[in-house]
Enzyme design. Structure first.
Site, PDB file in Angstrom:
ATOM      1  N   ASN A  90       0.803  -1.215   0.000  1.00 42.57           N
ATOM      2  CA  ASN A  90       0.000   0.000   0.000  1.00 42.57           C
ATOM      3  C   ASN A  90       0.841   1.273   0.000  1.00 42.57           C
ATOM      4  OD1 ASN A  90      -2.424   1.730   0.686  1.00 42.57           O
ATOM      5  ND2 ASN A  90      -1.279   1.939   2.604  1.00 42.57           N
ATOM      6  N   TYR A 153       2.788  10.350 -11.333  1.00 49.01           N
ATOM      7  CA  TYR A 153       2.046   9.511 -10.391  1.00 49.01           C
ATOM      8  C   TYR A 153       1.237   8.453 -11.136  1.00 49.01           C
ATOM      9  CZ  TYR A 153      -1.391   8.249  -6.795  1.00 49.01           C
ATOM     10  OH  TYR A 153      -2.192   7.560  -5.922  1.00 49.01           O
ATOM     11  N   LYS A 157       1.474   4.291 -11.165  1.00 52.25           N
ATOM     12  CA  LYS A 157       0.379   3.409 -10.790  1.00 52.25           C
ATOM     13  C   LYS A 157      -0.014   2.470 -11.928  1.00 52.25           C
ATOM     14  CE  LYS A 157      -0.127   4.728  -6.548  1.00 52.25           C
ATOM     15  NZ  LYS A 157       0.120   3.794  -5.423  1.00 52.25           N
ATOM     16  N   THR A 188      -8.531  10.803   2.566  1.00 50.55           N
ATOM     17  CA  THR A 188      -7.368  10.454   3.381  1.00 50.55           C
ATOM     18  C   THR A 188      -6.491  11.691   3.568  1.00 50.55           C
ATOM     19  OG1 THR A 188      -6.010   9.885   1.462  1.00 50.55           O
ATOM     20  CG2 THR A 188      -7.354   8.115   2.428  1.00 50.55           C
TER      21      THR A 188
END
Length: 255
Positions: A90, A153, A157, A188
């Site tokens: 994670n 990013y 991913k 988050t």
């Protein structure tokens, strides 16, 4: 449900957000959980909150971008529990902005953690993983749609999901499954840091057919499913947990 009774699960980036929510979910289902992360004080706070009586949560300060940290992490797991039944890779970082504004250090850090860190986590955990084990890799909705401020990013991913597919093919003969999960806009600390300001939540929620940001617990439920025997015939897949962000247009936004 007690799908993880007496099973041992490693969660990297486990002190906050999706990692912490997943740890809570797996503990409720009977697991022993190893939390790894870069900040010892956050790890200890998470362990106290999750396992006040002690005994079912172990914490190991570790940066997945550092191979020696991962070696130490695996030795701790072997000493504590002997092996692993599942891993949630994670840990991840994000730097957002126009591509021309990303520094060389930004790019290196994204790739070191999000790609190399995931690759090494899987590789170094393999000797501890028995038949029937499962890896879940944390990808992102951005691998499915272009987002102007997320070039590095999103590329990292996309690599994470490709690792899930290729590891799935490689490890299937050993009875080990590998899948990825792609969260959408999830509320988050990382989301809040990347999207400051009072209007960010409303702006992003308006893009989601279900009309709201997701909660870490909702991603944790998906991770628990993929890591469990309920997903015994599922490997090499990406489970998108995004309220419809990738697949559907919100009502009222058709034109």
């Amino acid at each position: 449900m007690e799908r993880f009774t007496n099973k041992t699960v490693l969660i990297t980036g486990g002190a906050t957000g999706i990692g912490l929510a997943t740890a809570r979910r797996l503990l409720e289902e009977g697991a022993y959980v190893v939390l790894a992360g870069r900040r010892p004080e956050r790890l200890e706070a998470a362990a106290r909150a999750l396992d006040a009586d002690g005994g079912r949560v172990a914490t190991v300060p570790a940066d997945v971008a550092e191979p020696t940290d991962l070696d130490r992490l695996m030795r701790r797991i072997e000493t504590w529990r002997g092996g692993l039944n599942a891993v949630f890779a994670n840990a991840g970082v994000g730097v957002f902005g126009p591509s021309g504004q990303l520094s060389a250090d930004d790019l290196d850090r994204i790739l070191d953690v999000n790609v190399k860190g995931v690759f090494r986590t899987v590789r170094k955990a393999l000797p501890l993983m028995g038949d029937g084990g499962a890896f879940v890799l944390n990808a992102s909705w951005t691998l499915h749609r272009g987002l102007p401020v997320a070039a590095a990013y999103a590329a990292s991913k996309a690599a994470v999901h490709n690792l899930a597919r290729t590891f799935a093919a490689e490890l299937a003969p050993a009875g080990i499954r590998v899948n990825s999960v792609s969260p959408g806009y999830i509320d988050t600390e990382m989301y809040r840091a990347a999207n400051p300001g009072p209007d960010a939540e409303a702006r992003d929620a308006a893009q989601v057919p279900l009309g709201a940001l997701g909660h870490p617990d909702e991603v944790a439920a998906a991770v628990a499913f993929l890591a469990s025997d309920d997903a015994a015939y599922i490997t090499g897949q990406d489970l998108i947990v995004d309220g419809g962000l990738v697949a559907a247009v919100p009502t009222g936004a058709e034109k």
